[in-house]
Design a protein around this motif. Structure first.
Motif, PDB file in Angstrom:
ATOM      1  N   GLU A   1       1.205  -1.196  -0.180  1.00 50.88           N
ATOM      2  CA  GLU A   1      -0.012   0.026   0.120  1.00 50.88           C
ATOM      3  C   GLU A   1       0.935   1.320  -0.023  1.00 50.88           C
ATOM      4  OE1 GLU A   1      -3.607   1.907  -0.133  1.00 50.88           O
ATOM      5  OE2 GLU A   1      -3.210  -0.145  -0.557  1.00 50.88           O
TER       6      GLU A   1
ATOM      7  N   THR B   1       2.145   2.344  -3.346  1.00 45.99           N
ATOM      8  CA  THR B   1       1.060   2.922  -4.272  1.00 45.99           C
ATOM      9  C   THR B   1       0.878   4.377  -4.018  1.00 45.99           C
ATOM     10  OG1 THR B   1      -0.702   2.218  -3.183  1.00 45.99           O
ATOM     11  CG2 THR B   1       0.069   0.550  -4.671  1.00 45.99           C
ATOM     12  N   ILE B   2       1.184   4.922  -2.966  1.00 42.03           N
ATOM     13  CA  ILE B   2       0.808   6.200  -2.361  1.00 42.03           C
ATOM     14  C   ILE B   2       1.987   7.288  -3.053  1.00 42.03           C
ATOM     15  CG2 ILE B   2       0.594   7.870  -0.407  1.00 42.03           C
ATOM     16  CD1 ILE B   2      -0.296   5.505   1.177  1.00 42.03           C
TER      17      ILE B   2
ATOM     18  N   TRP C   1       3.714  10.251  -2.450  1.00 44.86           N
ATOM     19  CA  TRP C   1       4.047  11.013  -1.314  1.00 44.86           C
ATOM     20  C   TRP C   1       4.232  12.504  -1.812  1.00 44.86           C
ATOM     21  CZ3 TRP C   1       2.398   9.406   3.275  1.00 44.86           C
ATOM     22  CH2 TRP C   1       2.322   8.116   3.350  1.00 44.86           C
TER      23      TRP C   1
ATOM     24  N   ASP D   1      -3.848  15.516  -1.001  1.00 51.29           N
ATOM     25  CA  ASP D   1      -5.275  15.672  -1.168  1.00 51.29           C
ATOM     26  C   ASP D   1      -5.833  16.924  -1.257  1.00 51.29           C
ATOM     27  OD1 ASP D   1      -4.839  12.597  -1.461  1.00 51.29           O
ATOM     28  OD2 ASP D   1      -5.687  12.139   0.356  1.00 51.29           O
TER      29      ASP D   1
ATOM     30  N   LYS E   1      -3.204  14.214   3.422  1.00 47.24           N
ATOM     31  CA  LYS E   1      -3.044  13.064   2.960  1.00 47.24           C
ATOM     32  C   LYS E   1      -3.932  11.956   3.551  1.00 47.24           C
ATOM     33  CE  LYS E   1      -0.890  10.926  -0.648  1.00 47.24           C
ATOM     34  NZ  LYS E   1      -1.136  11.412  -2.096  1.00 47.24           N
ATOM     35  N   ARG E   2      -4.748  11.548   2.750  1.00 50.37           N
ATOM     36  CA  ARG E   2      -5.759  10.494   3.055  1.00 50.37           C
ATOM     37  C   ARG E   2      -6.458  10.692   4.503  1.00 50.37           C
ATOM     38  NH1 ARG E   2      -4.107   4.644   1.118  1.00 50.37           N
ATOM     39  NH2 ARG E   2      -3.812   4.976  -1.300  1.00 50.37           N
ATOM     40  N   GLY E   3      -6.794  11.847   4.675  1.00 48.59           N
ATOM     41  CA  GLY E   3      -7.476  12.425   5.837  1.00 48.59           C
ATOM     42  C   GLY E   3      -6.497  12.784   7.087  1.00 48.59           C
TER      43      GLY E   3
END
Length: 159
Positions: A34, A37-38, A40, A44, A141-143
């Motif tokens: 995971e 795949t982010i 960095w 967001d 970033k992703r909340g």
């Protein structure tokens, strides 16, 4: 002969069943995949000042953040009435960081050494202007609030 064929078929079926089983992943393996795949280098949502709308697109959020920051610093510097007997035209590069807990800091200021010789108090005024910024919300970033860094160009022009 028939029992030999039956034995080979049973043996083949038992061996081939392993190919239909999906391997179990540990949580560490899943996390590693995971994290790969982010992206960095992208957030967001950008940091937001009170006058910026969080429902805007990322590009609009970025523009609002940068223009608010630029306007604030320009206003602060213009109010300081820096005086020079020489014409100055320089572009300063201000390295700004916003932490995950909304702290805004200057990590460096790049510019011509002659500009800083003419205006020795310029760095101090820039640091003060950042301290008087309105409260900002950190980038997400992703909340999750994350640290971000910006390079803000500031054009100085005196006649």
């Amino acid at each position: 002969m028939k029992s030999g064929n039956l034995l080979v078929i049973l043996l083949f079926l038992l061996i081939s069943c392993d190919t239909f089983l999906t391997p179990k992943k540990t949580s560490e393996e899943f996390l590693e995949e995971e994290l790969k795949t982010i992206n960095w280098n992208d957030v967001d949502t950008y940091p937001l000042f009170p006058n910026c709308d969080e429902s805007d697109s990322k590009e609009q959020q970025k523009k609002c953040f940068e223009s608010t920051l630029h306007r604030h610093i320009n206003t602060h510097i213009q109010n300081e009435e820096l005086i020079s007997n020489k014409a100055v035209y320089d572009t300063l590069l201000i390295n700004i960081e916003i932490s995950g807990n909304s702290e805004v800091t200057i990590s460096g200021i790049e510019g011509d050494s002659l500009t800083f010789a003419i205006f020795p108090e310029l760095r101090e005024h820039l640091y003060k202007s950042i301290k008087t910024l309105p409260k900002t919300e950190p980038a997400l970033k992703r909340g999750v609030p994350v640290k971000t860094a910006f390079i803000l160009p500031l054009i100085l022009k005196s006649e």
